[in-house]
Design a protein around this motif. Sequence first.
Motif, short mmCIF file in Angstrom:
data_model
loop_
_atom_site.label_atom_id
_atom_site.label_comp_id
_atom_site.label_asym_id
_atom_site.label_seq_id
_atom_site.Cartn_x
_atom_site.Cartn_y
_atom_site.Cartn_z
N VAL A 145 0.88 -1.11 0.18
CA VAL A 145 0.12 0.10 0.03
C VAL A 145 0.94 1.29 -0.02
N LEU A 146 0.54 2.13 -0.92
CA LEU A 146 1.41 3.54 -1.02
C LEU A 146 0.49 4.65 -0.68
N SER A 147 0.82 5.69 -0.34
CA SER A 147 0.05 6.94 -0.17
C SER A 147 -0.03 7.52 -1.63
N GLY A 148 -1.01 8.50 -1.88
CA GLY A 148 -1.41 8.90 -2.96
C GLY A 148 -0.02 9.60 -3.81
N GLY A 149 0.87 9.95 -2.83
CA GLY A 149 2.01 10.69 -3.29
C GLY A 149 3.31 9.78 -3.71
N GLY A 150 3.05 8.41 -3.59
CA GLY A 150 3.99 7.22 -3.58
C GLY A 150 4.76 6.82 -2.29
N ASP A 153 -11.60 1.03 -3.49
CA ASP A 153 -12.49 2.39 -3.33
C ASP A 153 -12.71 2.71 -2.08
N GLY A 154 -12.60 3.87 -1.80
CA GLY A 154 -12.88 4.49 -0.32
C GLY A 154 -12.18 3.87 0.73
N GLY A 155 -10.99 3.32 0.46
CA GLY A 155 -10.21 2.58 1.73
C GLY A 155 -10.83 0.87 1.79
N ASP A 178 -7.63 0.02 7.26
CA ASP A 178 -7.63 1.03 8.39
C ASP A 178 -6.41 1.70 8.64
N LEU A 179 -5.98 2.61 8.13
CA LEU A 179 -4.67 3.26 7.94
C LEU A 179 -4.99 4.67 8.70
N SER A 180 -4.13 4.94 9.87
CA SER A 180 -4.18 6.07 10.64
C SER A 180 -3.85 7.25 9.86
N ASP A 181 -4.45 8.54 10.22
CA ASP A 181 -3.76 9.72 9.40
C ASP A 181 -2.55 10.09 9.98
N SER A 182 -2.13 9.41 10.80
CA SER A 182 -0.52 9.71 11.06
C SER A 182 0.30 8.91 10.17
N ALA A 183 -0.12 8.01 9.77
CA ALA A 183 0.66 7.16 8.48
C ALA A 183 0.69 8.35 7.43
N PHE A 184 -0.42 8.75 6.99
CA PHE A 184 -0.27 9.76 5.78
C PHE A 184 0.62 10.91 6.12
#
Length: 113
Positions: free
Chosen positions: A42-47, A65-67, A89-95
Motif C-alpha cells: 500500500v502506497l500513499s497517493g504521493g507514492g 475504493d474508499g479505503g 484502516d490506516l491512521s491519519d498519522s501514517a499519511f
Amino acid sequence: MIERWKVKCRFGPLRTDPSGRLAAFLEQNPDEFGSGPAQIHVLSGGGAYLAKVAFPDPWRDFTLDGGVIYALTRASGSDLITLKAYRLDLSDSAFAEAAAVLEEARARAAGVR
C-alpha cells in the motif's frame, strides 16, 4: 523462460483509489498450480510506502475504493472465484509521516538542507 515468467508474474499493476489518497499493487509467488497467497503493498497517493498486507488466499484481481479493497479470490478446495471486501484502516498519522518523508526526499533531491 520459466524463470522469466515467474519474475514477470510476481507483481501486478498499480491500482489507485478514485480519491487519489491510496494506491496498491499485488505481489504473489507463481507456482505450477496458479498463484500463491496474495500480498499487497500500500502506497500513499504521493507514492510513499505505507504498509504490506498479507492475505491467505490467491487473488485473481483487486481494486480499491474508499479505503476498501475488493478482491477476486480463488477458493483452494473448489477453485471457485469469490468477491471479498477488506477495509484498510490506516491512521491519519501514517499519511502525515508519508508526506513528511516525501517532502524531505524532494528537498534533498533539490539540494535544500
